[in-house]
Design a protein around this motif. Structure first.
Motif: not given
Length: 163
Positions: A2-4, A36, A56-58, A112, A153-154, A157
């Motif tokens: 998941k991203s966040t 996400d 997570h990336r964020r 992150p 942020w979405d 991206d």
């Protein structure tokens, strides 16, 4: 992955100290079924959160913080501003644990790049399962700010992916 990760930290038995955790419910309501994003009650923070951070990336952290303003004041710190805020003398109630977690993330290569801290000025930290009225009134603002970070942020991206 998941991203966040939105991480609420604090002890919900100590009044305003649990503000970050209390804000999670409001964020969940605003995000709806955003698949996400993970919301996590990080409690009083410990190193066992590193694997969750790695997934997570964020990162968005919600925490009671010494902002030198009236109770319920909310401030956001993104990227380097978050790092600088955490580097100042004891500003966040959980600063030591949060700084250590972020250092461990850097050392393990999962720091992150998109990260933010949303701090809430407490009125009291004492035995209570509820926040003070000014902090309770600020939780909608905290939730709105967190969702704004996720959406911005979405969009960033998506713009980068399209380029």
């Amino acid at each position: 992955m998941k991203s966040t990760l939105i991480l609420g930290i604090g002890n919900t038995l100590l009044g305003d100290e649990g503000a970050g955790v209390h804000a999670l419910e409001r964020i969940a309501a605003l995000l709806g079924d955003a698949s996400d994003v993970d919301l996590l009650d990080g409690g009083t923070l410990c190193f066992m959160l590193l694997p969750t951070l790695e997934a997570h990336r964020r990162l968005i952290v919600l925490d009671a913080a010494q902002l030198n303003g009236p109770a319920g004041t909310v401030e956001s710190f993104e990227g380097r501003a978050m790092d600088e805020f955490l580097g100042r003398p004891r500003r966040s109630v959980h600063e030591v644990g949060l700084c250590d977690l972020m250092t461990m993330a850097q050392l393990s290569g999962c720091f992150p790049q998109q990260r933010a801290l949303i701090g809430i000025q407490p009125e009291f930290i004492d035995w209570s399962e509820t926040c003070s009225p000014p902090v309770e009134a600020s939780l909608d603002d905290v939730a709105r700010r967190a969702v704004e970070f996720v959406r911005r942020w979405d969009a960033e991206d998506a713009t980068q992916a399209a380029a």
